[in-house]
Design an enzyme around this catalytic site. Structure first.
Site, short mmCIF file in Angstrom:
data_model
loop_
_atom_site.label_atom_id
_atom_site.label_comp_id
_atom_site.label_asym_id
_atom_site.label_seq_id
_atom_site.Cartn_x
_atom_site.Cartn_y
_atom_site.Cartn_z
N GLU A 7 1.25 -1.12 -0.13
CA GLU A 7 -0.26 -0.37 0.07
C GLU A 7 1.15 1.06 0.00
O GLU A 7 0.62 2.89 -0.87
CB GLU A 7 -0.73 0.02 1.12
CG GLU A 7 -2.00 -0.74 1.16
CD GLU A 7 -2.81 -1.00 1.90
OE1 GLU A 7 -2.40 -1.66 2.99
OE2 GLU A 7 -3.92 -1.43 1.92
N GLU A 50 -3.83 -9.89 3.82
CA GLU A 50 -4.81 -9.84 5.31
C GLU A 50 -5.62 -10.39 5.41
O GLU A 50 -5.96 -10.50 6.80
CB GLU A 50 -5.14 -8.04 4.76
CG GLU A 50 -4.22 -7.05 5.42
CD GLU A 50 -3.88 -6.75 3.89
OE1 GLU A 50 -3.92 -6.84 2.71
OE2 GLU A 50 -3.17 -5.53 3.72
#
Ligand code: NAI
Length: 709
Positions: free
Chosen positions: A107, A127
Site C-alpha cells: 500500500e 490481510e
C-alpha cells in the site's frame, strides 16, 4: 530518547526516506510517525528534486504491525493520512522495492508515483489470512493498477506475485538488476525532468473494458459460499467501490469494511492464531542466547509411512538423510514411496526433473546402524511398540556421536522410557510429525523429563527450517493432540451407539468448518491404526473400566472394516467417496444393545458439537493444569495446524473463550447430570471451573477476564 526508525537522507539532490525497522520493516506506529516527520522534512526542502522510499535490510516493508491493527486510530488514521500526502507531492516519489512487499508495504508502494523492483521482489496483500481486507487503500489502488480481476484474486487468496509477474500486471513499473536504490535515484531525477510521466494511482480509473458484466455478481456469489470468511465478501464490496466510485468514496467503503472485519469473531480468531503460532516457538525459561546444536545431517530409522514422509521433509529442506531399515525389502519399498511421491509432485508441475533428482540424491539408504554415526539428528519412526523402540534407542545411544540428538516419532508412548534406554536421555526428544509428514504443518516436540534445554531449543529452531509450526508438549499419553482427540473420538463413538449416524456426527462439526469429522478422519487414517492404539492402551491399564469405551472402533477392526483402504469402515466407499453404510448402523445398533446403551430417536446437532468439543476443551484445561502445554494458545495451534480445526474459530481454547467458559462449564455439568458420570468423563477440570467463575470484566477490546490465556 530512542532514534526514529525512519530518516530523510539526501543523495545527489534527491531525498531518500529510509526505513530501518528490523527484522521486516513492519509499519509500526513509530515507523508511521517517522514517515510523517520525514515527509514534513522533505517538504521543507524545496531544493530536493524528488523523493525515493527505500528500506534497509533484507526486505522492503513486509506488512503492517499486526499488534497495532487493534488500534483503529492507527491504520485508518496516521498511515492513510501519510499515504495521501505522499501521493499528493508535486515532486516525483519513487518506491525502491526488494524482498517481500506485503500488506501495508504494498500500500505504501502504491501511493508512490513509480515503483522499481529488484528481481527478488514479491508483492501481495495477505490481510485475508487474518480475516481482514487491506486497510490502507490497497483495495482502491490495486484494482486501478492491476485491474479488478487480478486485484480481487490477490486480495482474496493472499497469494504473492514475483517481480516478473508484478511487472506484467503493471503493479511495478520497472525492474532493476543492479542496486535498486541507485536505479530509483536515476528514475527519480528523470521523472523530475519529465513530470508528465508521474502517475498518481488514485486518479486512474479501473479499466473495465475486458471485465465480464457479471464479474462482481459472480465474485460475490463465490465469496458468500464461504460465510466463515466474511472478509471475502468485504473484498468484493471494496473492489466494486473501486470500479464504481470516486477514490474518496471508495476510501470510505474500505474503511467501513475494514472496521467490520476487524470486529468479526473470525478475524479475532485468525489473529489469535497468528500470535499463538509465533508464541509457541518460545520456550519459557530458555534464554534466546542459549547456544544451539548444529544440525547438518539427519538419520531416519524406519522407512514406513512416517519415516518416508520425514525423509522427504528433510530432503526438501536440503538436508542429507540416511534412511535405515531392518530389511532390504522394506528399504526398497520405502525408497519407492519417496520416489513415487516426488514423481507425483513433478507430474503436477511443482518440481522440475532436476529438483527431483537433487532431492533423491540427498537420500541415502542403509541396513547398518553404523551409518548413522555421522548424523547430527536421528529420528526413529518404527512400529509403535515399546520393546522395539527401546531396543532401537539402545542401539542409537551407542552408535550416535556425542552431541547428536536422538528423536522418536512415537504418537503415544512414554518418551522418558524410550530416552532412558539410550543411556543419554538429555539428548532425547520427541518429534511427533503428522501424516503425511511432508505435508502437515504441525510438529509436536515432546519434552522429556531429562531433555536438555539446548536440545529443545535446537529442535524448535529446526522446525522452522523444515517449514513446520512446532508446539512443545510434556510427556503424557497422546501428548496434546492425540490425548484430546481421544475425548473427541470417545464421544463420537458413544453417539453412534446411541443412534447417531457417522454422517450426522461428522456433519455437525463439519458445519462448524472442520475439514473432516471424526469418522471420516479415522476412516482415512485407518481403523486398524486407531483400534490398535486403543487395544495397546488397554494392555497397559490405561482404559476406563467401561465396556462401551471406543467399542465401535474395536468392533469395526475385528470385522476387517479398516476404513478407506478396505472400502468400508464407518462409511462404505465408492472410490474415495464416503457413502452411508447400512451395515455400520446395524453393527452400532447391535453393539449398543449388547452394551446396554439406550437408543435415542433424535440427537440434536448442538449436542453432538458440545459433547465432542466441550469435552475436548475440558481435557485441554487438564493439559494446562498439569503443565503438559505451556499455554492455551499452543493447544489451539496443535488443533488448527494438525487436526483440521477451523482457523476462523481459533482452536478449541479460543472457541471456549469466545462462547464463554461459564457456558462451557454449565454444559459439562449438564452432561454429567443427564448421562451420568461414573467414569469421570464429565468431571470439570478445576482450572476450567475456577476460570469460569472469575468475574467477567472486560480486560481488553474483546477478551473477557475469565479466559484461557
Ligand atoms: P509403518 O508400519 O508404516 O512403518 C514402520 C517401519 O518401521 C516399517 O517400514 C518397518 O519395516 C520399520 N521397522 C521395524 N523394525 C525396524 C528396525 N528394527 N529397524 C528399522 N526399521 C524397522 O508405521 P508408521 O505409520 O510409519 O509409524 C511409525 C511411527 O510413527 C509409530 O511410532 C507411529 O505411532 C508414529 N506415528 C504414526 C502416524 C501415522 O499416522 N501413521 C502419525 C504420527 C506418528
Amino acid at each position: 530518547m530512542t532514534s526514529s526508525p525512519v530518516s530523510l537522507l539526501e543523495q545527489d539532490a534527491v531525498g531518500v526516506l529510509r526505513i530501518r525497522n528490523p527484522p521486516v520493516n513492519a509499519l509500526s506506529p513509530a515507523v508511521v510517525q517517522g514517515l510523517l516527520d520525514g515527509l514534513a522534512a522533505f517538504e521543507r526542502k524545496p531544493d530536493l528534486q524528488a523523493l525515493v522510499v527505500h528500506c534497509e535490510g533484507s526486505t522492503f516493508v513486509a506488512g503492517g504491525d499486526i499488534a497495532s491493527f487493534q488500534d483503529p486510530a492507527f491504520s485508518a488514521g496516521p498511515l492513510n493520512q501519510f499515504l495521501g500526502r505522499l501521493e499528493a507531492q508535486r515532486r516525483p516519489v519513487v518506491a525502491a522495492l526488494h524482498g517481500t512487499v506485503l500488506g501495508g508495504g504494498l500500500e505504501l508502494a502504491l501511493a508512490c508515483h513509480w515503483r522499481i523492483a529488484a528481481p527478488n521482489t514479491r508483492v501481495g496483500q495477505p490481510e485475508v489470512k487474518l480475516g481482514l481486507i487491506p486497510g490502507s487503500l490497497g483495495t482502491q489502488r490495486l484494482p486501478r493498477l492491476a485491474g479488478a480481476e487480478l486485484a480481487l484474486d490477490l486480495m482474496s487468496t493472499g497469494a504473492m506475485l514475483d517481480a516478473q509477474h508484478a511487472l506484467a500486471a503493471d503493479i511495478v513499473d520497472e525492474l532493476s538488476d543492479g542496486s535498486v536504490l541507485e536505479a530509483a535515484l536515476v528514475r527519480a531525477r528523470d521523472l523530475a525532468a519529465h513530470p508528465e510521466n508521474i502517475r498518481r494511482v488514485s486518479t486512474l480509473r479501473v479499466d473495465t473494458t475486458a471485465l465480464r458484466p457479471d464479474f462482481i455478481q459472480k465474485a460475490r456469489a463465490h465469496a458468500q459460499q464461504q460465510p466463515n470468511y466474511p472478509a471475502l465478501d468485504s473484498i468484493v464490496t471494496a473492489v466494486e467501490a473501486a470500479i464504481a466510485l470516486p477514490f474518496g468514496e471508495g476510501e470510505q467503503v474500505e474503511a467501513r469494511e475494514f472496521a467490520k472485519c476487524l470486529r468479526s469473531p473470525q478475524s479475532q480468531a485468525m489473529r489469535h492464531l497468528f500470535f499463538a503460532e509465533r508464541q509457541a516457538a518460545k520456550i519459557p525459561g530458555l534464554p534466546a542466547s542459549t547456544p544451539l546444536r548444529d544440525i547438518r545431517s539427519v538419520g531416519v530409522v524406519g522407512a514406513g509411512t512416517m519415516g518416508c514422509g520425514i525423509a522427504i521433509t528433510f530432503a526438501n529442506a536440503g538436508f542429507p538423510v540416511t534412511l535405515v531399515e531392518a530389511t532390504q525389502a522394506a528399504l526398497d519399498r520405502g525408497l519407492g514411496i519417496i520416489r513415487g511421491s516426488y514423481e507425483a509432485t513433478a507430474a503436477k508441475g511443482r518440481l522440475t526433473a532436476k529438483e527431483v533428482a537433487d532431492r533423491l540424491a540427498l537420500v541415502m539408504t542403509s541396513l547398518a546402524y553404523d551409518d548413522l554415526a555421522g548424523c547430527d539428528l536421528v529420528i526413529e519412526a518404527v512400529f509403535e511398540d515399546m520393546a522395539l523402540k527401546q531396543d532401537i534407542a539402545r542401539r542409537l545411544g551407542a552408535v550416535c556421536k556425542p552431541g547428536a540428538i536422538i528423536a522418536t516419532n512415537t504418537s503415544t508412548l512414554d518418551v522418558d522410557q524410550i530416552a532412558a534406554a539410550t543411556g543419554r536421555p538429555a539428548d532425547v526428544v520427541g518429534m511427533h510429525f503428522f501424516s503425511p509428514a511432508h505435508v502437515m504443518r504441525l510438529l509436536e516436540v515432546v519434552r522429556g523429563a531429562a531433555t536438555a534445554p539446548d536440545v529443545l531449543g535446537t529442535v524448535m529452531k529446526l522446525a522452522a527450517r523444515i517449514g513446520k509450526v512446532a508446539v512443545v508438549s510434556g510427556v503424557c499419553y497422546g501428548f496434546i493432540g492425540n490425548r484430546m482427540a481421544e475425548v473427541y473420538m470417545r464421544e463420537a463413538e458413544f453417539l453412534l451407539l446411541e443412534g447417531a449416524t457417522p454422517a450426522q456426527v461428522d456433519g455437525a462439526v463439519e458445519a462448524l468448518g472442520f475439514a473432516m469429522g471424526p469418522c471420516r478422519m479415522l476412516d482415512m487414517a485407518g481403523i486398524d491404526v486407531g483400534a490398535k492404539t486403543v487395544i495397546e492402551l488397554g494392555k497397559t491399564g490405561g482404559l476406563p473400566n467401561d465396556a462401551a469405551y471406543r467399542a465401535v472402533v474395536q468392533k469395526l477392526f475385528a470385522l476387517g472394516r479398516f476404513g478407506q483402504k478396505t472400502g468400508s469402515g464407518y462409511y462404505r466407499y465408492e472410490g474415495r467417496k464416503p457413502v452411508a453404510s447400512e451395515e455400520t448402523s446395524e453393527i452400532c445398533e447391535a453393539l449398543g444393545r449388547e452394551l446396554g446403551v439406550a437408543r435415542r430417536s433424535e440427537i440434536p446437532a448442538d449436542e453432538i458439537v458440545e459433547r465432542l468439543l466441550f469435552g475436548m476443551v475440558n481435557e485441554g484445561a487438564r493439559i494446562l493444569e498439569e503443565g503438559i502445554a505451556y499455554r492455551a494458545g499452543d493447544i489451539d495451534v496443535v488443533w488448527t495446524a494438525g487436526y483440521g480445526f477451523p482457523d476462523h474459530r481459533g482452536g478449541p481454547m479460543h472457541m471456549a473463550n469466545a462462547v464463554g467458559l461459564a457456558h462451557v462449564v454449565d454444559r459439562l455439568d449438564h452432561y454429567a447430570r443427564v448421562r451420568g458420570n461414573a467414569h469421570g468423563y464429565w468431571t470439570v477440570s478445576p482450572l476450567l471451573r475456577s476460570l469460569a467463575a472469575e468475574p467477567s470484566v472486560l480486560s481488553g477490546p474483546s477478551r473477557p477476564a475469565c479466559a484461557f490465556r
